[in-house]
Design an enzyme around this catalytic site. Structure first.
Site, PDB file in Angstrom:
ATOM      1  N   GLU A 218     -12.170  -1.679  12.336  1.00  0.00           N
ATOM      2  CA  GLU A 218     -12.210  -1.036  11.022  1.00  0.00           C
ATOM      3  C   GLU A 218     -13.363  -1.556  10.167  1.00  0.00           C
ATOM      4  OE1 GLU A 218      -8.557  -1.540   8.869  1.00  0.00           O
ATOM      5  OE2 GLU A 218      -9.357  -0.636   7.044  1.00  0.00           O
TER       6      GLU A 218
ATOM      7  N   ASP B 242      -8.370  -9.047   4.760  1.00  0.00           N
ATOM      8  CA  ASP B 242      -8.107  -7.896   5.617  1.00  0.00           C
ATOM      9  C   ASP B 242      -9.126  -7.727   6.740  1.00  0.00           C
ATOM     10  OD1 ASP B 242      -6.988  -5.645   6.593  1.00  0.00           O
ATOM     11  OD2 ASP B 242      -7.520  -4.328   4.926  1.00  0.00           O
TER      12      ASP B 242
ATOM     13  N   GLU C 114       0.815  -1.213   0.000  1.00  0.00           N
ATOM     14  CA  GLU C 114       0.000   0.000   0.000  1.00  0.00           C
ATOM     15  C   GLU C 114       0.850   1.265   0.000  1.00  0.00           C
ATOM     16  OE1 GLU C 114      -2.617  -0.699   3.386  1.00  0.00           O
ATOM     17  OE2 GLU C 114      -4.000  -1.798   2.096  1.00  0.00           O
TER      18      GLU C 114
HETATM   19  O1  GCW Z   1      -6.761  -2.806   6.823  1.00  0.00           O
HETATM   20  C1  GCW Z   1      -5.932  -2.047   6.013  1.00  0.00           C
HETATM   21  C2  GCW Z   1      -6.228  -0.652   6.439  1.00  0.00           C
HETATM   22  C3  GCW Z   1      -5.043   0.272   6.389  1.00  0.00           C
HETATM   23  C4  GCW Z   1      -3.877  -0.411   7.091  1.00  0.00           C
HETATM   24  C5  GCW Z   1      -3.557  -1.690   6.360  1.00  0.00           C
HETATM   25  C6  GCW Z   1      -2.428  -2.466   7.010  1.00  0.00           C
HETATM   26  C7  GCW Z   1      -2.119   0.543   8.408  1.00  0.00           C
HETATM   27  O2  GCW Z   1      -7.278  -0.166   5.674  1.00  0.00           O
HETATM   28  O3  GCW Z   1      -5.412   1.461   7.028  1.00  0.00           O
HETATM   29  O4  GCW Z   1      -2.747   0.426   7.169  1.00  0.00           O
HETATM   30  O5  GCW Z   1      -4.674  -2.525   6.371  1.00  0.00           O
HETATM   31  O6  GCW Z   1      -2.724  -3.356   7.794  1.00  0.00           O
HETATM   32  O7  GCW Z   1      -1.274  -2.192   6.753  1.00  0.00           O
END
Ligand code: GCW
Length: 705
Positions: free
Chosen positions: A393, A365, A291
């Site tokens: 989240e 995730d 990311e």
């Molecule tokens: O779940 C996703 C999130 C990001 C997060 C990423 C990760 C810290 O949307 O905000 O970044 O995973 O775990 O690296």
């Protein structure tokens, strides 16, 4: 009439007076005095905690004796300092450096409760356990407890930025006030350490994995040192996130190539600088090439090169590298669920022995439900650390009551079959499956500056439960809920029973009203607040919900069998068969692994389409039941917290309906079928739901214009 209020700041350590008069009398009798071995800072912490705990629970002044009397006394003493006769009562071979014994001893010479351990930290953990026994109104007669943590590194990961915003944080701002550190020590830092020690958490990564190199500069390291000094007596080690490009950004180098000699030297020097300030520094936590974060692949190197670079720098100081496996790439068009496995598993056995690979519980995730990550059990030669997300989240932020230990338990109990039946994820995590030397579990913290730390009063249970499961991944989520309820609210059975039931059911409720039958990642863009199954315009395909549910005129679901992405082949053959076969695939994973026609027949004889609607409705109804349960709990809870939870449940119900209506209306554009009769009519049109915008939803850095 006065308004009763408990703002929740004391968490599960509220130590309110034992309200059962005869039990109170018994305890007062058994614990007339206290003797605590002399020692350093941790022993002082123990004394303070006993003073506060016993003082509160027994509502009397705590009498500390300078010497043991062995009569109606609580004795907290290192094993090495016990007299011969007491030593024979405990077997030190059973005690790891953080373990402890608690025993009630009644014989000719003694009438006492003994807490003993090899180390001061063991004594501290034992003390907290003992106080919990009293908080839960359990009898001291015949008491025999022997506990040792099953996992070495039990840590929180804070996604806290240096500007005090918290990525995916919903409980206010970061509790680290970098501006006033190192000189101002907020009482919260101390209470944070206490709370963590009380549940056995022994590590904390202070900063976001989307890292800022500045935290590694001398100016910030002074501040980190101040926190480490506060935490040390509580057995809590500090870790930092290391930005891979820090040698360029703060070191003035031209490259961060892990094989470059200057880069290697820079990390060695930087690491030494940290250890000079913080001799017990835990190590680095790294998110690389994920990311947008920089990493070794920017230089044509691998995750292995990157992890080993930092491992070598940390090795002389006995630190560890925790390297995250949460990677997926825009240049890779294979199923996102497969990418981490392909990246890491081939290098099993090549990582230095102070590297742990931190793997999220599922392959996508932190969804309300995912099958366990296929890397668990697939890297027998490398320590794999579990990463859970305590902050919600994807589970309703700090607004929904969803008891996460139930989710954690489901993952830990999943069977990987990697060494035959019974090769559970818990056994991978605690190292017993493959005799791992170092083990760990991390939880992304849900803590912020809110008075009660976690926003939702029940969010505290997720922090609590994470700590308990990191200590012992085999614990039962119901037992944990009960402990937390008794310590946080009351021991009244008319409260504990129904609320425990409500907590245990809350996880399935959120799955039902957000992502039933194996659906996943249908959250609205960026902030992930609310449903957005229609979103299809983001630059990377795997950032769009349509990538995950693949709804079309034919049906819905992600085919991960041989006819599709074949992600299933990353699991042991037993699971490949079970999940791959529609007869045996559990319905909760149906659309995770299969793309099925709308009129596919479910086990109960209904169509998939009807089944979806029924599940969504069930989720809404479950929240309705939670509201009723909570309403009945008024007599047992202070008005302040009762009211808070009531209002939050009201929002949860509204949002559960929003999920049901938005998703079902959207899917109906493909299924073209009527809603099942069990489902209530949507309250709004699809256009309405699509038009909703939340530019300032919490949890991501706001962009101002
Ligand atoms: O779940 C996703 C999130 C990001 C997060 C990423 C990760 C810290 O949307 O905000 O970044 O995973 O775990 O690296």
């Amino acid at each position: 009439m006065s308004f009763s209020m408990d703002n929740g700041y004391n968490l599960w350590l509220n130590y309110s007076k034992i309200d059962d008069a005869s039990l109170l009398e018994t305890y007062r009798n058994q614990l007339q005095t206290v003797f605590v071995t002399d020692g350093g800072a941790t022993m002082d912490v123990i004394k303070r905690e006993l003073d506060r705990g016993l003082g509160g629970l027994l509502q009397q002044e705590v009498r500390f004796e300078p010497n043991p009397t062995f009569q109606n006394q609580l004795i907290v003493s290192r094993y090495a300092e016990l007299g011969e006769d007491l030593r024979t009562l405990v077997d030190p071979a059973d005690l790891t450096s953080e373990g402890y014994f608690i025993r009630t001893i009644e014989n000719k010479k003694h009438r006492m409760v003994l807490i003993t351990a090899q180390t001061d930290i063991g004594l501290l953990y034992g003390t907290f356990h003992f106080l919990r026994i009293l908080q839960m109104h359990q009898a001291l007669d015949g008491l025999q407890v022997m506990e040792s943590p099953k996992v070495d590194i039990r840590m929180l990961n804070h996604w806290d930025n240096l500007d005090r915003t918290v990525e995916r944080g919903y409980a206010g701002f970061s509790i680290w006030n970098w501006h006033t550190l190192p000189d101002y020590i907020d009482q919260r830092y101390i209470d944070y350490a206490r709370a963590n020690a009380s549940i056995g958490i022994n590590g904390t990564a202070l900063t976001n994995v989307n890292a800022n190199g500045l935290v590694l500069t001398p100016h910030y390291l002074e501040k980190v040192k101040a926190l480490a000094d506060v935490f040390r007596p509580y057995g809590l080690k500090v870790y930092l996130t290391a930005r891979f490009s820090a040698p360029i950004e703060i070191g003035g180098l031209k490259t961060a190539d892990p094989l470059d000699a200057d880069v290697i030297q820079w990390w060695k020097d930087k690491t030494k600088e940290i250890y000079d300030l913080i001799p017990d520094f835990g190590g680095f936590l790294v998110k690389a090439n994920s990311e947008g974060q920089p990493g070794p692949q920017n230089y044509g190197r691998t995750h292995l090169d990157g992890a080993n670079l930092l491992a070598d720098a940390l090795k002389p100081h006995e630190g560890v590298v925790i390297w995250r496996a949460f990677v997926y790439s825009e240049h890779d068009d294979t199923d996102r669920a497969k990418q981490a496995y392909s990246e890491f598993v081939p290098d099993d056995g090549k990582y230095r022995d102070n590297v742990l690979i931190q793997v999220k519980n599922g392959p996508i995730d932190f969804q309300p439900r995912e099958p366990f990550h296929p890397m668990f059990g697939a890297m027998p030669k490398t320590p794999l650390m579990m990463e859970f997300q305590i902050t919600k989240e994807y589970l309703g932020f700090a607004t929904h009551l969803v008891y996460l230990p139930k989710l954690f338990e489901e993952v830990l109990r999943s069977d990987t079959y990697q060494k035959g039946k019974g090769s559970t994820v818990a056994k991978v995590v605690d190292g017993s499956l493959n005799h791992k030397k170092v083990t760990g579990m991390a939880g992304v913290a849900n803590i912020g500056t809110d008075a009660n730390w976690t926003g939702h009063p029940f969010g505290q249970a997720d922090w609590y439960g994470f700590g308990r499961l990191a200590w012992d991944p085999y614990l039962d989520s119901g037992t944990i809920a009960e402990e937390w309820l008794r310590c946080t609210f009351t021991n009244n059975e008319n409260f504990v029973g129904p609320v425990k039931k409500m907590m245990l059911e809350s996880r399935e409720a959120v799955v039902n009203y957000m992502n039933p039958l194996g659906l996943h990642h249908m959250f609205d863009t960026g902030h992930h607040y609310g449903p957005g199954p229609w979103v299809d315009n983001l630059s990377r395909p795997e950032w769009n919900p349509v990538y995950y549910h693949k709804a079309d005129d034919e049906g819905i679901g992600f085919d991960r069998t041989k006819t599709g992405s074949d992600a299933l082949s990353q699991y042991a053959p037993e699971l490949g068969e079970k999940f791959g076969n529609l007869e045996t695939c559990p319905e909760e994973y149906l659309l995770w692994f299969h793309h099925l026609p709308w009129d596919y027949q479910l086990k109960n004889g209904r169509t998939l389409w009807d089944g979806l609607g029924i599940k969504y409705q069930q989720g809404v109804d479950q929240v309705g039941d939670m509201i009723k349960t909570w309403e009945d709990m008024k007599p047992f809870v202070d008005e302040y917290r009762h009211n808070q939870v009531s209002m939050l449940l009201g929002i949860q119900l509204k949002e559960a309906k929003w999920w049901r209506d938005a998703c079902m209306l959207y899917f109906q554009t493909y299924s073209k079928m009527d809603f099942p009769k069990e489902m209530e009519k949507p309250e709004n049109t699809l256009e309405h739901y699509k038009s909703l915008q939340f530019p300032f939803a919490p949890g991501i850095r706001p962009t101002w214009n």
